[in-house]
Design a protein around this motif. Structure first.
Motif, short mmCIF file in Angstrom:
data_model
loop_
_atom_site.label_atom_id
_atom_site.label_comp_id
_atom_site.label_asym_id
_atom_site.label_seq_id
_atom_site.Cartn_x
_atom_site.Cartn_y
_atom_site.Cartn_z
N UNK A 1 0.90 -1.26 -0.10
CA UNK A 1 -0.18 0.04 0.03
C UNK A 1 0.89 1.36 0.18
N UNK A 2 0.42 2.15 -1.01
CA UNK A 2 1.04 3.39 -1.03
C UNK A 2 0.42 4.60 -0.72
N UNK A 3 0.72 5.32 0.17
CA UNK A 3 -0.11 6.66 0.37
C UNK A 3 0.47 7.84 -0.37
N UNK A 4 -0.08 8.45 -0.94
CA UNK A 4 0.50 9.76 -1.74
C UNK A 4 -0.29 11.07 -1.41
N UNK A 5 0.28 12.19 -1.03
CA UNK A 5 -0.36 13.33 -0.30
C UNK A 5 0.26 14.45 -1.36
N UNK A 6 -0.67 15.06 -2.04
CA UNK A 6 0.06 16.17 -2.93
C UNK A 6 -0.11 17.53 -2.21
N UNK A 7 0.56 18.66 -2.66
CA UNK A 7 0.38 19.74 -1.98
C UNK A 7 1.01 20.79 -3.04
N UNK A 8 0.74 22.18 -2.61
CA UNK A 8 1.59 23.21 -3.43
C UNK A 8 0.54 23.96 -4.58
N UNK A 9 -0.77 23.31 -4.70
CA UNK A 9 -1.84 23.99 -5.58
C UNK A 9 -2.15 25.43 -4.85
N UNK A 10 -3.14 26.01 -5.90
CA UNK A 10 -3.65 27.39 -5.32
C UNK A 10 -3.99 28.14 -6.60
N UNK A 11 -4.17 29.30 -6.23
CA UNK A 11 -4.49 30.53 -7.45
C UNK A 11 -3.42 31.31 -7.60
N UNK A 12 -3.11 31.15 -9.27
CA UNK A 12 -1.90 31.82 -9.68
C UNK A 12 -2.54 32.60 -10.87
N UNK A 13 -1.64 33.76 -11.25
CA UNK A 13 -1.86 34.61 -12.51
C UNK A 13 -1.18 33.66 -13.68
N UNK A 14 -1.86 33.69 -14.91
CA UNK A 14 -1.37 33.68 -16.12
C UNK A 14 0.11 34.03 -16.28
N UNK A 15 1.12 33.12 -16.82
CA UNK A 15 2.34 33.67 -16.90
C UNK A 15 3.52 33.37 -15.65
N UNK A 16 2.81 32.93 -14.60
CA UNK A 16 3.65 32.67 -13.55
C UNK A 16 4.02 31.31 -13.36
N UNK A 17 4.67 30.99 -12.30
CA UNK A 17 5.19 29.86 -12.00
C UNK A 17 4.57 29.05 -10.50
N UNK A 18 4.42 27.61 -10.52
CA UNK A 18 4.02 26.85 -9.46
C UNK A 18 4.83 25.64 -9.41
#
Length: 124
Positions: A1-18
């Motif tokens: 069994x593998x557990x995966x947890x994502x993070x780092x999402x959000x609201x950004x403006x076009x042209x930016x980085x994430x």
């Protein structure tokens, strides 16, 4: 069994980085091939990028080629997705997934475990 947890999402403006992160547990991370997928509202799940555990090689979706980089830190059991020059069409829920085979694949059916997803919204 593998557990995966994502993070780092959000609201950004076009042209930016994430940068998205996905932390794995439950299995030796260095033996997992990791993938990123995304799903926009009303659409199917779309392949974004994948990186193999064997030699660190990677594949990308054409829509993100040149704008994204997938990487992994085996010491931290974490895979990253760096996205640059973001566009409104990058808006989606982003999922990470894992499989034990070292063979890279764009097919979501070939991945065994999935995270819960993180929302990315790009405003224009």
């Amino acid at each position: 069994q593998v557990q995966l947890v994502e993070s780092g999402g959000g609201l950004v403006q076009a042209g930016s980085s994430l940068r998205l992160s996905c932390a794995a547990s439950g299995r030796t991370f260095s033996t997992l091939t990791m993938g990123w997928f995304r799903q926009a509202p009303g659409q199917g799940r779309e392949f974004v990028a994948a990186i193999t555990w064997r030699d660190g090689s990677a594949i990308y979706a054409d829509s993100l080629l040149g704008r994204s980089t997938i990487s992994r830190d085996n010491a931290k059991s974490t895979v990253y997705l760096q996205m640059n020059s973001m566009k409104s069409e990058d808006t989606a829920v982003y999922y990470c997934a894992s499989r034990s085979s070292p063979i890279l694949t764009r097919n979501s059916a070939n991945y065994d475990y999935w995270g819960q997803g993180t929302q990315v919204t790009v405003s224009s």
